[in-house]
Design an enzyme around this catalytic site. Structure first.
Site, short mmCIF file in Angstrom:
data_model
loop_
_atom_site.label_atom_id
_atom_site.label_comp_id
_atom_site.label_asym_id
_atom_site.label_seq_id
_atom_site.Cartn_x
_atom_site.Cartn_y
_atom_site.Cartn_z
N VAL A 44 36.09 38.42 35.50
CA VAL A 44 37.31 38.27 36.28
C VAL A 44 37.02 38.58 37.75
O VAL A 44 36.37 39.57 38.07
CB VAL A 44 38.41 39.22 35.77
CG1 VAL A 44 39.69 39.05 36.57
CG2 VAL A 44 38.66 38.98 34.28
N CYS A 45 37.51 37.72 38.63
CA CYS A 45 37.42 37.97 40.07
C CYS A 45 38.56 38.93 40.42
O CYS A 45 39.70 38.51 40.62
CB CYS A 45 37.55 36.67 40.85
SG CYS A 45 37.50 36.89 42.63
N GLN A 46 38.25 40.21 40.44
CA GLN A 46 39.26 41.23 40.67
C GLN A 46 38.76 42.16 41.78
O GLN A 46 38.00 43.10 41.52
CB GLN A 46 39.53 42.01 39.38
CG GLN A 46 40.68 42.97 39.50
CD GLN A 46 40.95 43.72 38.20
OE1 GLN A 46 40.08 43.85 37.36
NE2 GLN A 46 42.16 44.20 38.06
N GLN A 70 47.48 39.33 38.40
CA GLN A 70 46.60 38.24 38.81
C GLN A 70 46.64 37.08 37.81
O GLN A 70 46.67 35.92 38.20
CB GLN A 70 45.18 38.75 38.95
CG GLN A 70 44.20 37.69 39.39
CD GLN A 70 42.82 38.27 39.57
OE1 GLN A 70 42.64 39.47 39.69
NE2 GLN A 70 41.84 37.40 39.59
#
Length: 112
Positions: A44-46, A70
C-alpha cells in the site's frame, strides 16, 4: 464503506519490526483489490508509514484509520498502479465497474 468496495470485506496485515515504535509498521492488503494505491502484491502507498513521515507516537489504530480512509477515497497522488490511477481520472465509470467486479470476485462477505 464507500462504493465500489462496500460490498465486500478486505483483510489487512500490519507487520511490526523489532524496532517498533521507532520504525513504522508495514501495511499489506491480503485481499486482492482493484485500487490505484495498492499493487498486485498488496503493498500500500501509505505515506504515514514511510520513514520520512513516521512518528514514534503514532498508534496502530491511526495507521488502520488512515488506510481505510485511503481505500474509501482513492487519491491520484498516492499511486502504485499508474494505469488504474489514469483510468480513475479519465474514465471513472469504467474504473468503478472494474473495481466493483473485482470486489465481487475477490473480497470476503461483509460481517453482519
Amino acid at each position: 464503506n464507500n462504493p465500489p468496495y462496500n460490498t465486500g470485506a478486505f483483510r489487512f496485515e500490519l507487520t511490526f519490526s523489532p524496532n517498533h515504535p521507532l520504525e513504522p509498521p508495514r501495511a499489506t492488503l491480503r485481499t486482492p483489490i482493484y485500487h490505484p494505491s495498492v499493487d498486485p502484491e498488496g503493498r500500500v502507498c501509505q505515506p504515514l508509514t514511510t520513514h520520512a513521515h513516521w512518528e514514534h507516537t503514532t498508534r496502530a489504530i491511526q495507521v488502520l484509520q488512515d488506510l481505510l480512509l485511503q481505500l474509501d477515497s482513492p487519491d491520484p497522488q498516492r499511486v502504485l498502479r499508474p494505469d488504474v490511477a489514469r483510468e480513475l481520472q479519465e474514465r471513472p465509470e469504467e474504473f468503478r465497474r472494474r473495481a466493483e467486479e473485482h470486489t465481487r470476485l475477490h473480497a470476503e462477505p461483509r460481517p453482519d
